[in-house]
Design an enzyme around this catalytic site. Structure first.
Site, short mmCIF file in Angstrom:
data_model
loop_
_atom_site.label_atom_id
_atom_site.label_comp_id
_atom_site.label_asym_id
_atom_site.label_seq_id
_atom_site.Cartn_x
_atom_site.Cartn_y
_atom_site.Cartn_z
N GLY A 122 0.80 -1.21 0.00
CA GLY A 122 0.00 0.00 0.00
C GLY A 122 0.83 1.26 0.00
N GLU A 125 5.65 0.58 -4.56
CA GLU A 125 6.27 -0.56 -5.19
C GLU A 125 7.78 -0.44 -5.07
OE1 GLU A 125 4.70 0.34 -8.99
OE2 GLU A 125 3.03 -1.06 -8.82
N ASP A 233 8.16 -3.08 12.83
CA ASP A 233 7.87 -4.26 12.02
C ASP A 233 9.12 -5.14 11.90
OD1 ASP A 233 6.19 -5.94 10.60
OD2 ASP A 233 6.61 -5.00 8.66
N LYS A 235 10.98 -8.39 11.91
CA LYS A 235 10.62 -9.78 11.66
C LYS A 235 11.72 -10.39 10.79
CE LYS A 235 7.74 -8.30 7.73
NZ LYS A 235 6.37 -8.30 7.15
#
Length: 984
Positions: A122, A125, A233, A235
């Site tokens: 979202g 790219e 985020d 991870k």
């Protein structure tokens, strides 16, 4: 056309059009697809299709949807991996005519030729692109064209650019460029090649590799948190491991600024209550419940990743997101999943990191990193843990995919026992090196400024070192554990450095800048001073105390590549006779305890690569020891028993100690290098007591940033108080503001290279102009602000290079002939048509309208009383060059007049870099903790700025005369001791 409907997927809004399959609107269908995609992604890529086919029998639509999403995922490569929901959103977007019509593959945006799509979501790219200006791969993030008109999305995109550019750290993905072209907004970052931690989890990794990855991640987060930035985020997919072991933390697209700035408020509006941002299985309890998060949320995520790397499974992942959230909030991770041979201490680290009460968990990344380092020392001291591998993740059936190999390996091991048992027994009986993880770490000096080059007496009870405490470098002797140091060289105002105790402890050899310069020897109390050689740095004694080996160039660290021929010399202490041992760009020699070999570091090949070698003390062929360990290996020192060679290396990103087992007779390496960690990012200058129980060394921390103060150029006075323009844990040099006043250009001093960078006048938006192995230094703006000139060793020797401000059109300008020293210190003429540069002790003028081969640069001839001149700045009226004038060993701030072809000395005993004010009469310069102004006509000197805590240098005044700016350096080097004698 029917009105499109929207949905929010983890904070990103996607539009669903009638062109999309209607089944994607069914929440149950979404859940089914998402669950199957997530399960498939946990498997190796080669096994995913079979897994999907076996779990979607009879449902062709489900099978096709999942395989299509996996195909998109696999197409993204290693740079950016995404959750199934994000991939689905991308797939839906690409399914629309608008998406198909705007494929960017093959197009050129600014200077970037797009090759292929890496990923999408979202927020934009990401493409793999080729940077034409510097001929390198980049990852290009594009804001979707349909969102350009959306002011909020544009703000988010710009915010991400500012967020990333504010972070300058070796373990964080680097931003190269931010801009817009033909209505397309983009961010260009480094393209990271390697593997994700997800792949490491699938394939299995050692304890040591696991802790290295997590430790580097913590260092990256510590830097981000210090800048007020929360990643949110963390991870396995967002942690990349390069082939050289360096970690890169990716995707700060969800990052949040910690302070209540305008950006914070904007982001707060974006992350409204009820919109969850992050990846479910790695979210902290605060993220799950929608509470306000701070930097500790990243530390929770790091704990989850550490658990997963150790066990192969996520501690909280459930069958659905709701189940995952419930586990995060109410369940503890299973301790039984840990490997049996897991190092002691890891369990408590994970327990604390995954403590659900944020006030009880780790409060800073530094705290977590400190605990990881303690465990790392345990691993380094244990051969079984050092080589031990963690089991790869188990298959769905509960068995490791490698389990069938166990019987075969068992048979092979039994067969080998009879043949190789004697070798294993021999290796077990080999004495291990000193276990420095058990040593007591003691700070020996704590004075402000620099104390370095310590030498420990053979009995380990006293040490001698160099310090600037008296206003120049003197040698001090101090008792280990004592606080009173005695100045041994206070009778000389010249610098005395690089002391070395003799094997008997009765003499000290050192380098002195007094006349005559060179190597001196004195008694341990400073008596019987004797000059033994004009040449030499870094003296090291032979074991019998009869000879000293020296290098012909010296630096406290290998940041400057020497010019001309260099060598190692052996000097007889009594007769002062000397012989050449080896001709090389070599330094920091060290004699082995048996006297058979001498170790040293040297520059090798292009880009100033540094390697370690040893050579027979009587001469012969060198043997390279640390080849390809790293681009920065130096400061070799033998262990007292001669079995190990210790050295300083940047192998793991920090500057720290390593050792390798050597055959002292042949120089052959008998082991892989192992790290000897200290609680410092920059450790150097080590040596030992005779019994090997004490190791003395230096911890260094240098920070340099830009300060500014309002200025009245006409009156020559400052207005108000100085303020920081840039701040942070970085080291820069010689910052200069562009002619239009918009950006600073400077040298960025990095751990293994120096690069040219620019930053906005407000201290934001850092950009690399160069970012490669060569040392690029002393950058200057062209008068029109379109080009940069600097000197670089990118062709072997130092020469002048130029490029455009964005790094394009990089080209070499000077080409010194064979036998000459390299060129340096470029200075533009005010009209931009000529360039002054330094070569071989003199200054030359180059005509920039002609190629090198079409001209003979004008040499500024020396006159009686002037033995050398280096120019620092060209006067605005074009008539004079300010610089350093040398008269033998004396040095002066002064200038050269083109009208009289003569030199004028202004300030004695000073070689500081100086720059002109707009009147072409006054110059400013830095001296220790002051910025001074001198009138070249009257020689009257005044003080502009002083700061007792900072070293001030390289001042300039902006073209409009309203800003005085300069670099301010805090340099702290203290001497420490690792002591094993207190831990029997």
């Amino acid at each position: 056309m029917a009105k499109s409907q929207g949905m929010v997927v983890f904070g990103a809004e996607f539009q669903l059009t009638p062109d999309n399959p209607s089944r994607f609107m069914d929440p149950n269908r979404w859940k089914q697809i998402d669950k199957l995609v997530d399960a498939a992604l946990d498997l190796p890529e080669s096994e995913r299709k079979g897994f999907v086919l076996s779990h979607s029998k009879g449902d062709d639509d489900l099978q096709k949807a999942v395989l299509d999403l996996l195909a998109v995922q696999e197409h993204t490569g290693v740079f950016l991996q995404q959750s199934a929901m994000k991939i689905a959103a991308q797939a839906m977007a690409e399914d629309s005519p608008s998406a198909r019509s705007r494929s960017l593959a093959g197009q050129t945006i600014a200077t970037y030729k797009i090759e292929k799509l890496l990923g999408a979501g979202g927020m934009g790219e990401v493409y793999l692109a080729h940077d034409a200006k510097l001929s390198r791969k980049v990852a290009l993030k594009i804001l979707p064209a349909e969102f350009v008109a959306d002011a909020e999305r544009t703000k988010r995109f710009e915010r991400e650019a500012r967020t990333i550019s504010a972070l300058n750290h070796p373990y964080i993905v680097t931003i190269y460029d931010v801009g817009a072209s033909n209505g397309i907004s983009f961010i260009a970052t480094e393209f990271v090649e390697g593997v994700t931690v997800r792949e490491l989890i699938s394939n299995g990794s050692s304890f040591k590799q696991t802790l290295s990855v997590i430790s580097q991640t913590c260092e990256a987060l510590a830097a981000a948190h210090k800048a007020g930035i929360i990643h949110r985020d963390i991870k396995p997919e967002n942690i990349m491991v390069r082939p050289d072991g360096f970690v890169k933390v990716l995707d700060f697209g969800l990052a949040k600024l910690g302070d209540q700035t305008e950006l914070q408020q904007s982001l707060s509006n974006y992350t409204m209550k009820g919109i969850i941002i992050g990846t479910p299985a790695y979210m902290s309890p605060e993220q799950v419940t929608g509470e306000r998060v701070d930097h500790r949320t990243d530390l929770w995520s790091v704990g989850v990743v550490l658990y997963e790397m150790l066990t192969g499974s996520n501690p909280f992942k459930g069958e659905s997101r709701q189940a995952t959230f419930q586990k995060i909030l109410s369940e503890e991770p299973a301790a039984g999943a840990f490997p049996e041979n897991m190092p002691a201490g890891i369990n408590s680290i994970i327990s604390k990191a995954l403590e659900k009460d944020a006030d009880v968990s780790y409060q800073t990344a530094a705290d977590l990193l400190a605990d990881l380092r303690r465990v790392r020392r345990e691993i380094d001291s244990s051969p079984s843990l050092r080589s031990g591998a963690l089991a790869p993740k188990s298959e769905a059936g509960g068995k490791s995919r490698y389990q069938f190999l166990v019987p075969a390996f068992g048979i092979l091991i039994l067969a080998l026992i009879g043949v190789g048992g004697w070798f294993l027994a021999f290796r077990q009986n080999e004495p291990a090196g000193a276990d420095w993880s058990k040593a007591t770490n003691i700070q020996l000096t704590s004075e402000p400024g620099t104390e370095f080059y310590p030498s420990l007496s053979p009995d380990g009870k006293t040490f001698v070192y160099a310090s600037y405490a008296a206003g120049n470098f003197d040698l001090y002797i101090q008792r280990v554990g004592g606080k009173n140091a005695t100045n041994l060289t206070k009778d000389s105002a010249a610098d005395d450095v690089q002391p070395a105790f003799s094997p008997s402890g009765e003499q000290i050899a050192f380098r002195s800048e007094r006349e005559p310069k060179g190597i001196y020897v004195m008694g341990a109390s400073g008596e019987n001073l004797r000059h033994i050689a004009n040449d030499g740095f870094h003296p090291a004694w032979s074991p019998d105390g009869r000879e000293i080996v020296v290098s012909t160039f010296g630096r406290d660290q290998p940041t400057v590549r020497p010019n001309g021929e260099q060598s190692l010399l052996i000097i007889n202490v009594e007769t002062a006779e000397k012989r050449e041992l080896v001709k090389a760009l070599a330094s920091f020699p060290a004699w082995s305890p048996s006297g058979k070999r001498i170790a040293y570091w040297f520059y090798a090949g292009a880009f100033g690569k540094r390697e370690i070698a040893t050579i027979p003390a009587e001469g012969g062929e060198p043997v390279i020891v640390a080849k390809d360990f790293s681009v920065s290996n130096w400061n070799p020192v033998w262990s007292p028993d001669g079995r190990f060679l210790y050295f300083v290396s940047s192998k793991d990103g920090s500057i720290n100690f390593w050792r390798v087992r050597l055959d002292e007779t042949t120089g052959t390496a008998l082991s892989e290098p192992e790290r000897i960690g200290t609680p410092s990012k920059f450790s150097r200058h080590l040596n030992f007591s005779r019994d090997g129980q004490r190791m003395i060394y230096v911890q260094t921390n240098n920070q340099t940033n830009i300060q500014g103060v309002s200025f009245d150029a006409a009156a020559g006075k400052t207005i108000g108080v100085p303020y920081w323009i840039t701040q942070g844990d970085r080291e820069i040099a010689r910052a200069e503001l562009s002619p239009d006043g918009s950006r600073f250009a400077m040298r960025m001093i990095r751990r293994v290279q120096d690069d040219i960078v620019t930053v906005g006048r407000n201290g934001r938006d850092w950009r690399d102009v160069t970012d490669d192995e060569p040392f690029d230094r002393y950058v200057r703006w062209s008068p029109d602000g379109k080009q940069l000139a600097f000197y670089s060793d990118r062709n072997g020797g130092t020469e002048i290079w130029m490029c455009n401000v964005d790094g394009t059109n990089l080209r070499q300008i000077t080409f010194a002939t064979s036998g000459e020293l390299g060129s340096g210190f470029p200075v533009w003429s005010p009209d931009g048509k000529r360039l002054a540069y330094f070569l071989g002790g003199q200054t030359y003028i180059l005509d920039l309208s002609k190629d090198w081969n079409e001209q003979t640069p004008q040499k500024l001839e020396l006159v009686p009383g002037v033995t050398g001149f280096v120019a620092w700045d060209w006067s605005p009226d074009g008539k004079k060059l300010a610089g350093t004038i040398y008269d033998g060993s004396l040095k002066f701030i002064g200038f050269y007049s083109f009208e009289t072809a003569n030199y004028k000395k202004i300030v004695e005993n000073n070689d500081s870099l100086s720059s002109w004010l707009s009147d072409s009469r006054r110059i400013i310069y830095g001296l220790d903790n002051k910025i001074l102004i001198a009138d070249t006509g009257t020689r009257v000197i005044g003080e502009l700025v002083s700061d007792s805590k900072e070293h001030l240098r390289d001042p300039f005044v902006s073209r409009d005369g309203k800003l005085l700016y300069y670099t301010a350096t805090t340099s702290e080097s203290d001497i420490w001791l690792l002591d094993l004698s207190q831990n029997p």
